[in-house]
Motif scaffolding. Structure first.
Motif: not given
Length: 558
Positions: A293-300
Motif C-alpha cells: 500500500s505504501l509503495l503503491t501510494a507513492i507511485s500513484r
C-alpha cells in the motif's frame, strides 16, 4: 436491548453503514485534492501571488497541509476508536469536518493573513477527515460478514481513491463559479452526513478500553510531522541549488524525524497499551499489504502530479487550450483513470471474497507497472486515445489492488484491533502520497535543472529577449516554472513579467512568447527527460509492491 448478534444480522444496517462511510471518505479525500486545481482562483480571491518570493510556502502548505495532518493523525484516531467507540469517533469527525468547511468558505482576510486562515482551517478540516478515514474501514469490517467484506471495503476504498481524482474535476468546475464554492460544496454534505451518521450508525464492534499512549502519540506525531515537513521544504530551492536537500533545517528535520521514530518504536515495545501495535507486523498479510500500500501510494501520487503537469504545461497548450483553462480540462482528460477505479475496485472486491486477495491485488499492480512503461513509450505530444487507454488500465489495476488489499489487511487482524489497524493502513497510504510529492518533484526538478536553463535561454534570445534578462530567467529555480504550469499560468508571462521586456519587444515576438506553443515546445525535451526518470522509478516501486503482495500468503478472515 438490541444485541450485537441481532444488529450484525440486520441486513439493512450494513448497507446504511456502507452508504454513510463511503460518503464520508469520498468527501474527505475529495477535499484533499480539490484545492490543487482551484489554487489559482483561491489565491486571486485573497489577493496573493503564490509564486512571488516568500509566498511559495503558502502554496505548498495549501496543497500538502491536509495530507500531512492526515498521515500523522490517523493511527492515533484509529486507536481512540478502538478505545472509545469507532462510530463515536467517526461521528465527531463528520461534525468537525463540516464546521471547518464552513469556516474555510467564510475567510474574511486577504493576502498572507487570508492564506494562513485557509491553511489553519484546512488543518482542522484534515483532523475531521482523518477521523472519518481512520474509522470507516473498521466500521465496515464490523458490519459485514467475511464473505461480503471485500465487496464492501472495495466500494468504500475505491470511492476514497476516486475522490482524489474527482476532487481535481470538482475544483476546476467550482473555481470558475467562485473560489469560495470550492469550500461551500463540503458544507451541506458535511452537515447532512453528520446528522445521518448520528441517527443511523451504531456501535457493534469490539471495544478495547484502555489508557492513551501519550509517549507514543507525541513521538509518532512529532517524528512524522518533522519528516514530512522536511520533505515538503526539500523541493524548494536553497542556496543556489534547484532543491533544498542541503538546507540545514531540512537535514535537521530528516534526522530529527528518524530519531523520534526510533524513540517511538522503542517506547511502543515497553508501554502496556501502545497506540501502534507493532506485533501486528508479525501477521504476514498485514505487513505485506501495508508495504504494498505504501509503495503503491507513492507511485500513484507521482502519477497524479506528473499527469497534471504534463497536461497543463505541455499537451493542452499544444492543442490550443489557454493556460488559464488547463486546470479544468486536465481534470476532465484524466477521467479515464477515475472510471477505471470505479470499475476495478468493487468488482475485484467482490471476486476476492470468493477467490482470495493475492491474485487480484498482485495482478492489478502488474497492470499498473505495465501502464507506467506504456506512458514512458508515449511521445510528449501523444495521441489522446492511447493516453486514455493507459489511464483506464492504470485505474483498473489500482482498483484491482486496493479493494482486495484493504480487505486482506483488515481481515487479518483480531476484531478488537480493527480501529488501530485501519488507522495504520491509512497512515501508510497518506504518507505515501506525501512522500511521492517530495520524491517525484525532486526527481523532476533535478531532471529539468540539467537541460531547461540552456533551452530556456536560447529560446528567449531567439525571440529578441536581451541576453542578460534571458540568462536571469533561465537561472531561476525550475520549481517556479513547474508551479506556474501547475497553477494554470502562462509560465513565460510570469517569468518575464517583472523585467518589463514584454512591453518593449515587437508585437510578433510577444505573441510568440506568450502563445500556447512556445513554452510547451521549449520544455518538452527537458520535461520528457525528467518524466523518464519519474516513471522508471514508479515502475520499480510498483513491481516491488507487486512482489510484496504476492508474498502475503493465505489467511482466514476474522
Amino acid at each position: 436491548m438490541t444485541t450485537q448478534q441481532d444488529i450484525s444480522t440486520d441486513t439493512r444496517y450494513k448497507w446504511v453503514a456502507l452508504s454513510n462511510t463511503t460518503m464520508g471518505v469520498l468527501i474527505a479525500t475529495m477535499d484533499a485534492s480539490i484545492v490543487i486545481i482551484s489554487l489559482p482562483a483561491i489565491f486571486r480571491g485573497i489577493g496573493l501571488d503564490p509564486l512571488a518570493p516568500g509566498n511559495i510556502g503558502y502554496l505548498l502548505w495549501m496543497m500538502l497541509g491536509y495530507i500531512l495532518v492526515s498521515a500523522v493523525l490517523v493511527v492515533a484516531l484509529g486507536r481512540l476508536g478502538d478505545m472509545f467507540g469507532r462510530v463515536r469517533m467517526y461521528n465527531l469527525g463528520f461534525a468537525i469536518f463540516a464546521c471547518a468547511s464552513l469556516a474555510l468558505s467564510l475567510d474574511p482576510l486577504a493576502g498572507g493573513a487570508g492564506a494562513l486562515w485557509l491553511i489553519g482551517f484546512r488543518v482542522v478540516q484534515a483532523v475531521g477527515g482523518s477521523m472519518l478515514t481512520a474509522n470507516s474501514a473498521a466500521i465496515l469490517t464490523d458490519a459485514f460478514p467475511a464473505g461480503q467484506r471485500g465487496m464492501a471495503l472495495g466500494i468504500n476504498q475505491i470511492c476514497a481513491l476516486a475522490g482524489q481524482f474527482l476532487g481535481l474535476l470538482a475544483g476546476g468546475v467550482l473555481a470558475t463559479i467562485d473560489w469560495r464554492a470550492v469550500f461551500w460544496v463540503s458544507v451541506p454534505i458535511g452537515v447532512a452526513g453528520t446528522i445521518w451518521s448520528y441517527r443511523s450508525l451504531r456501535e457493534i464492534g469490539a471495544r478495547r478500553p484502555g489508557r492513551i499512549d501519550w509517549i507514543g502519540n507525541l513521538t509518532f506525531s512529532a517524528g512524522a510531522g518533522a519528516l514530512l515537513a522536511a520533505i515538503t521544504y526539500g523541493i524548494q530551492p536553497y542556496g543556489g541549488h534547484s532543491t533544498g536537500w542541503t538546507n540545514p533545517w531540512v537535514l535537521g528535520g530528516l534526522g530529527g524525524g528518524v530519531l523520534l521514530f526510533v524513540a517511538f518504536c522503542i517506547a511502543e515495545t515497553r508501554v502496556a497499551e501502545p497506540m501502534f501495535q507493532l506485533r501486528l507486523f508479525r501477521i504476514r498479510a498485514f505487513a505485506a499489504g501495508n508495504l504494498a500500500s505504501l509503495l503503491t501510494a507513492i507511485s500513484r501520487g507521482g502519477l497524479q502530479f506528473m499527469l497534471i503537469i504534463w497536461l497543463q504545461g505541455i499537451w493542452l497548450p499544444l492543442h490550443g487550450y489557454d493556460f488559464e483553462r488547463t486546470p479544468l480540462w486536465a481534470g476532465i482528460f484524466m477521467l479515464p483513470l477515475t472510471v477505471g477505479f470505479l470499475i476495478g475496485g468493487p468488482t475485484s472486491g467482490y471476486l476476492s471474497d470468493r477467490f482470495g486477495a493475492r491474485l487480484f491485488s498482485t495482478t492489478g499492480l502488474v497492470l499498473v507497472a505495465g501502464t507506467f512503461v506504456g506512458l514512458l513509450a508515449l511521445p510528449v505530444n501523444f495521441s489522446y486515445p492511447a493516453f486514455a487507454a493507459l489511464l483506464l488500465v492504470s485505474g483498473l489495476g489500482q482498483g484491482m489492488f486496493s479493494a482486495p488489499n484493504t480487505s486482506s489487511i483488515m481481515g487479518s487482524v483480531p476484531p478488537d484491533q480493527r480501529g488501530v489497524a485501519s488507522g495504520m493502513r491509512s497512515t501508510f497510504q497518506n504518507s505515501g502520497t506525501a512522500l511521492s510529492i517530495g520524491l517525484f518533484f525532486s526527481l523532476m526538478i533535478s531532471g529539468l535543472a540539467g537541460s531547461l536553463p540552456d533551452a530556456l535561454s536560447s529560446g528567449l534570445r531567439a525571440q529578441g529577449v536581451p541576453e542578460g534578462i534571458a540568462a536571469q530567467v533561465a537561472g531561476l529555480p525550475p520549481v517556479s516554472t513547474l508551479f506556474a504550469t501547475f497553477l494554470g499560468k502562462n509560465p513565460i508571462s510570469h517569468l518575464l513579467g517583472p523585467s518589463g521586456v514584454l512591453d518593449v519587444l515587437p508585437a510578433h515576438n510577444v505573441q510568440v512568447l506568450t502563445g500556447t506553443r512556445f513554452f510547451p515546445e521549449l520544455v518538452s525535451g527537458p520535461f520528457h527527460h525528467g518524466l523518464v526518470t519519474v516513471f522508471a522509478a514508479a515502475t520499480v516501486m510498483t513491481l516491488v509492491a507487486a512482489t510484496a503482495s504476492a508474498l502475503r500468503g493465505r489467511h482466514h478472515k476474522a
